[in-house]
Write an enzyme that holds these catalytic residues in place. Structure first.
Site, mmCIF file in Angstrom:
data_model
loop_
_atom_site.group_PDB
_atom_site.id
_atom_site.type_symbol
_atom_site.label_atom_id
_atom_site.label_comp_id
_atom_site.label_asym_id
_atom_site.label_seq_id
_atom_site.Cartn_x
_atom_site.Cartn_y
_atom_site.Cartn_z
ATOM 1 N N ARG A 38 10.405 21.754 24.937
ATOM 2 C CA ARG A 38 9.263 21.604 24.016
ATOM 3 C C ARG A 38 8.531 20.302 24.258
ATOM 4 O O ARG A 38 9.132 19.265 24.526
ATOM 5 C CB ARG A 38 9.751 21.563 22.561
ATOM 6 N N GLY B 34 0.566 22.922 18.085
ATOM 7 C CA GLY B 34 0.161 24.109 18.828
ATOM 8 C C GLY B 34 -0.726 23.845 20.036
ATOM 9 O O GLY B 34 -1.202 24.778 20.666
ATOM 10 N N HIS C 291 -32.548 8.917 3.670
ATOM 11 C CA HIS C 291 -32.844 8.544 2.285
ATOM 12 C C HIS C 291 -31.992 9.353 1.316
ATOM 13 O O HIS C 291 -31.355 8.816 0.406
ATOM 14 C CB HIS C 291 -34.343 8.762 2.017
ATOM 15 N N MET D 231 0.096 22.068 22.823
ATOM 16 C CA MET D 231 0.775 22.018 24.115
ATOM 17 C C MET D 231 1.855 23.082 24.150
ATOM 18 O O MET D 231 2.016 23.849 23.216
ATOM 19 C CB MET D 231 1.328 20.618 24.350
ATOM 20 N N ARG E 216 9.754 14.877 10.646
ATOM 21 C CA ARG E 216 8.750 13.825 10.766
ATOM 22 C C ARG E 216 8.228 13.512 9.376
ATOM 23 O O ARG E 216 8.430 14.289 8.435
ATOM 24 C CB ARG E 216 7.610 14.255 11.685
ATOM 25 N N SER F 156 -26.257 -13.076 2.751
ATOM 26 C CA SER F 156 -25.707 -11.741 2.532
ATOM 27 C C SER F 156 -26.122 -10.893 3.728
ATOM 28 O O SER F 156 -27.311 -10.774 4.040
ATOM 29 C CB SER F 156 -26.246 -11.144 1.236
ATOM 30 N N TYR G 134 -17.256 -11.817 -0.143
ATOM 31 C CA TYR G 134 -17.293 -10.575 -0.918
ATOM 32 C C TYR G 134 -18.009 -9.467 -0.154
ATOM 33 O O TYR G 134 -18.740 -9.729 0.802
ATOM 34 C CB TYR G 134 -17.973 -10.794 -2.278
ATOM 35 N N CYS H 153 -24.128 -6.704 1.988
ATOM 36 C CA CYS H 153 -24.657 -5.735 1.028
ATOM 37 C C CYS H 153 -25.207 -4.483 1.699
ATOM 38 O O CYS H 153 -25.815 -3.646 1.063
ATOM 39 C CB CYS H 153 -25.708 -6.372 0.125
ATOM 40 N N LYS I 28 8.480 14.206 18.140
ATOM 41 C CA LYS I 28 9.596 15.131 17.990
ATOM 42 C C LYS I 28 10.886 14.528 18.558
ATOM 43 O O LYS I 28 11.940 14.573 17.912
ATOM 44 C CB LYS I 28 9.270 16.438 18.715
HETATM 45 C C1 PEP Z 1 -29.603 -3.871 4.721
HETATM 46 O O1 PEP Z 1 -30.535 -3.895 5.505
HETATM 47 O O2 PEP Z 1 -28.424 -3.800 5.063
HETATM 48 C C2 PEP Z 1 -29.870 -3.905 3.277
HETATM 49 C C3 PEP Z 1 -28.882 -3.990 2.396
HETATM 50 O O3 PEP Z 1 -31.158 -3.784 2.892
HETATM 51 P P1 PEP Z 1 -31.945 -2.400 2.866
HETATM 52 O O4 PEP Z 1 -30.965 -1.309 3.122
HETATM 53 O O5 PEP Z 1 -32.553 -2.334 1.526
HETATM 54 O O6 PEP Z 1 -32.942 -2.599 3.953
#
Ligand code: PEP
Ligand code: MG
Length: 875
Positions: A78, A87, A438, A89, A322, A763, A851, A831, A8
């Site tokens: 203020r 709101g 899952h 303080m 702001r 990976s 990647y 991954c 402010k």
């Molecule tokens: C992992 O473990 O990050 C992975 C990609 O394999 P999963 O989730 O299939 O065990």
């Protein structure tokens, strides 16, 4: 200077510098507050500095003095921290009024009632915030006054009544503090400042900071500003406005105005506001000036601003500005508008949108105007709005969906057997499990709406019903609405609106053409996605197990598959084949099982290569926790005990007992299984090589990569590799197929240098890496104690959702360094689920990966965040 002056204070200072009409004032810095909080006393120089600034303020106000003389100056005090804490303080208005000043104010304003009402407001606010008197005590006195006069609202009390209220309020102060309400204006000011400092550590403020992740040690600034009054008659008023619509991002001012009122009245919602346009009719000059000022502010901040203003007898005053909060849709539209208008460059436009916002835009939503009340709330695991009849098992879900019904699959928790049902359902609702259960992971992967861990629900699959917290029962076939963005569950059907942004991605991200009156939001998303793609260094691939997923991932912009989980190819009918393989007692049995699997796998891979033609396709060899492929031990035992099963079941039970594991996730899975079950990995490698050779022969361009899961030592990889190289040479002599490994165990990360000697790529499996670094069972911990951990601030987000950069991330960095040192051309990806998480993507960029790979639906988010991660830091 927001750190020092608070949001402010910085806004007021900036507007003053721009020559806008801001009531004069000064700001006590957050630094003063921090000293006060640390030492329990104001910095020694503070008193003198306040005196000097107060004198300067009085000077600027034409010699009016705080609470003195025939035209007394009044000020507001203020709070205002670095981050907005609406709101949370304290604020005190009308500081300076006392028994004499109130008469001067009455004479000066020509409005006796106004003067006494202002005094009454001061004692009320001061009494509560500074002196700590329960706010209800004041309200009670007001109610008694209203009753005595026989009116319904405070506005109907006249000056005589209000004089009486002031007297009563002062008695209340004496009663609670043993002292009279302070008459010395400077004492009022000093006490109010201290109260604002103290309010930084009030319960509300602390709770808010914990929820919003705002650090506790910033402190608040205090703004002391000359009062202006919006309640001095019909030519006065107060309002709030946005320089663009914060809901849709549409151009054009947007706001509310309340004639003859103070700011508190707007916030309290005591009276209905009128649209800002109405001000044009009431007071054209002020309206025009307001529009001019809003334009100045937009051009200055180069962004949508929100403002508070007051008009005192036809004179406009700016009280606050702001950069305004906005919805996801507005963020994309406003960033693109500002870019088009030349206010900002493309980098800045990208800074102003987030992957989180893009996610919100990709899901259908419930119409915001529904007024239904949720019957339960769980963990919002996969966003979207699902409406369908409740079903309690996978087969019913499939059957009813096939009959054309929309269904919501309700389970205590899901397992791989539920896959068909999840696919058939609009949404999934479970009473157990967290964001990496899952249900959550698979639902996100499929783009299904999911609310999990709604623990207040009792799901009884056998009786086909669920019981709500209030004891009522929802039977199979009753309609539920599930909001995966909020975790709310509703009874009955709520109206849903589809997402044009999703339609755009599903259409392959082709630019909207001018001809078909393109949706401005879609145009904005396309524009910013293009800018992100142009800048990002990280490649984006997808985790996909089917040709359909692969095709979608491609449409969404993935350039390859980073993970195909082959165990997902062995569900349903094929499960029996794997069971046969695992339980085989001799080579002949085993050989028969493998022979049956080979053509199925070959076909699976052929379809993937077709869908990903010309792009890398990383196929991971089988990595099931063993129990997922074997009959349930308890069920089987019962069958054997009751004599229901035959001799085959006796044999099966013995085998299942032998293979039963206490911790399947840490047991015989991944490469271990491949080394222990002869022929399993060779069969998969053969299927990959033959499928690739066939696709190649047909004129295609297959780019398979073979990935080995759960490697802990290079020795494992060497053994698998030797066999795989032999099979590939045999089955596809003209192709080279890279073979790499997942890095998902701490030992693999720590010995990455050796492992790189036998791997063409790494990976990072950050799901398992998180599980093993923390010792957290990924299937169990989120629902059992993560809520408590988050509550206690042990971590700010689940490490299964957002990468723990200090722990798990340190191992990633180690492996990157060791791997690249051993083999500079080593390709590096990730991954695990984190590949599609915005914060984690920034970490992977910084760690130098090539990647990220994530579920198809998160590909656009990963693209956007990878682009944002590559921006140069703002100066
Ligand atoms: C992992 O473990 O990050 C992975 C990609 O394999 P999963 O989730 O299939 O065990
Ligand atoms: Mg894993």
């Amino acid at each position: 200077m927001r750190d020092l002056l608070g949001g402010k204070g910085a806004g007021l200072a900036e507007m003053t510098r721009l020559g806008l009409p801001v009531p004069p004032g000064f700001t006590l810095t957050t630094e003063a507050c921090r000293t006060y909080l640390a030492t329990g006393a104001e910095p020694p120089t503070l008193h003198g500095e306040v005196s000097a600034h107060l004198a300067a303020l009085e000077e600027r106000m034409g010699g009016r003095r705080l609470g003195r003389g025939d035209d007394p100056l009044l000020v507001s005090v203020r709070s205002g921290a670095r981050f907005s804490m609406p709101g949370m303080m304290d604020t005190v208005l009308n500081i300076g009024l006392n028994d004499t000043a109130v008469h001067a104010l009455a004479a000066r304003s020509g409005d006796e009632r106004f003067a006494w009402d202002s005094y009454r407001r001061l004692i009320q606010m001061f009494g509560h915030t500074v002196l700590g008197i329960d706010a209800d005590r004041f309200e009670e006195k007001l109610a008694i006054a209203r009753d005595a006069v026989g009116v319904a609202t405070d506005a109907e009390l006249n000056s005589r009544h209000l004089r009486g209220v002031v007297r009563q309020f002062r008695d209340l102060v004496v009663e609670h503090t043993g002292h009279d309400f302070p008459q010395d204006p400077r004492e009022q000011l000093d006490l109010a400042v201290r109260a604002v400092f103290d309010s930084w550590n009030g319960d509300r403020a602390r709770l808010y900071r914990r929820q919003e992740g705002i650090p506790d040690d910033l402190g608040t600034a205090v703004n002391v500003v000359a009062m202006v009054f919006g309640n001095l008659g019909p030519d006065s008023g107060t309002g709030v406005a946005f320089t663009r619509d914060p809901a849709s991002g549409a151009q054009g001012v947007y706001g509310d105005y309340l004639p003859n009122a103070q700011g508190e009245d707007v916030v309290a919602g005591i009276r209905n506001t009128v649209p800002l346009a109405e001000l044009a009719r009431l007071d054209r000059a002020s309206y025009d000036e307001l529009l001019r000022i809003m334009e100045v502010l937009e051009n200055h901040y180069r962004d949508m601003c929100d403002i508070e203003f007051t008009i005192e007898r036809g004179r406009l005053w700016m009280l606050q500005t702001r950069v305004g909060k906005r919805t996801a849709a507005a963020a994309f539209r406003i960033a693109t508008q500002a870019l088009d208008q030349g206010l900002i460059d493309a980098e800045e436009a990208l800074r102003r949108v987030t992957g989180e916002q893009l996610t919100q835009l990709m899901f259908p939503r419930f119409d915001v105007n529904h007024h239904a009340r949720p019957v339960a709330t769980g963990i919002p695991a996969s966003p979207g709005a699902a409406v369908g009849v409740a079903v309690f098992d996978s087969a019913t879900a499939v059957a009813r969906a096939a009959a054309g019904e929309r269904v919501v699959l309700v389970r205590r928790e899901t397992n791989p057997d539920d896959l068909d049902g999840m696919l058939a359902a609009e949404g999934i609702l479970t009473s157990r499990g967290g964001k990496t259960s899952h249900a959550a992971v698979v639902a996100r992967g499929m783009g299904r709406t999911c609310v999990c861990g709604a623990e207040e629900l009792r799901v009884d699959a056998a009786a086909r019903r669920l019981t709500l917290p209030d004891g009522t029962v929802v039977a199979e076939g009753e309609t539920l609405s599930v909001d995966g963005s909020t975790g709310h569950v509703y009874r009955g059907e709520l109206p849903v609106v589809p997402s044009p942004v999703m339609e755009y991605f599903e259409g392959g991200g082709t630019p909207p053409t001018a001809g078909d009156a393109p949706d401005e939001l879609v145009t904005a998303v396309h524009r910013l996605m293009t800018e992100a793609d142009r800048r990002r260094r990280l490649g984006v691939r997808a985790n996909a197990d089917t040709a359909e997923d692969a095709a979608r991932a491609r449409r969404f912009g993935a350039r390859g598959i980073g993970l195909t989980r082959t165990e997902h190819m062995f569900l349903g009918e094929r499960r029996a084949l794997v069971e046969r393989l695992i339980l085989a007692e001799d080579d002949a049995e085993r050989g028969a099982a493998l022979d049956a699997l080979l053509p199925l796998q070959r076909q699976d891979f052929r379809e993937l290569f077709q869908a990903m033609d010309g792009l890398p396709t990383t196929i991971r060899l089988l990595d099931p926790p063993l129990h997922e492929f074997l009959p349930d031990l308890t069920e089987l035992s019962v069958r054997v005990a009751t004599g229901e099963g035959g001799a085959a079941d006796d044999r099966l039970l013995a085998a299942v007992r032998r293979l039963h594991e206490q911790n399947p996730m840490l047991g015989l899975r991944g490469v271990r299984l491949g080394l222990v079950v002869p022929g399993l990995f060779s069969m998969q490698v053969r299927a990959i090589a033959e499928a690739a050779a066939a696709h190649h022969a047909a004129g295609g361009d297959p780019r398979p990569e073979i990935m080995i899961p759960l490697v802990g030592t290079v020795r494992e990889l060497e053994l698998v590799r030797a066999d795989a190289d032999r099979v590939v040479a045999e089955a596809a002599p003209s192709l080279t197929i890279p073979l790499g490994t997942m890095i998902e165990l701490p030992r693999a990360a720590l010995t990455a240098g050796e492992i790189a000697g036998s791997a063409d790529f790494f990976s990072f499996g950050t799901n398992d890496l998180t599980q093993t670094v923390w010792g957290f069972s990924r299937d169990d911990v989120e629902s059992s104690f993560f809520a408590a951990y988050l509550e206690k601030g042990i971590f700010p987000a689940s490490p299964f959702e957002t990468l723990d950069t200090e722990g798990v991330g340190a191992l990633v960095r180690t492996a990157v360094e060791k791997g690249r040192a051993a083999r500079p051309d080593l390709k590096l990806g990730v991954c695990g689920e984190h590949g599609g998480d915005p914060d984690s993507v920034h970490f992977f960029h910084a760690a130098g990966l090539d990647y990220v790979s994530c579920s198809p639906f998160r590909v656009p988010v990963a693209r956007l965040e990878a682009g944002r991660a590559a921006l140069t830091p703002p100066t």
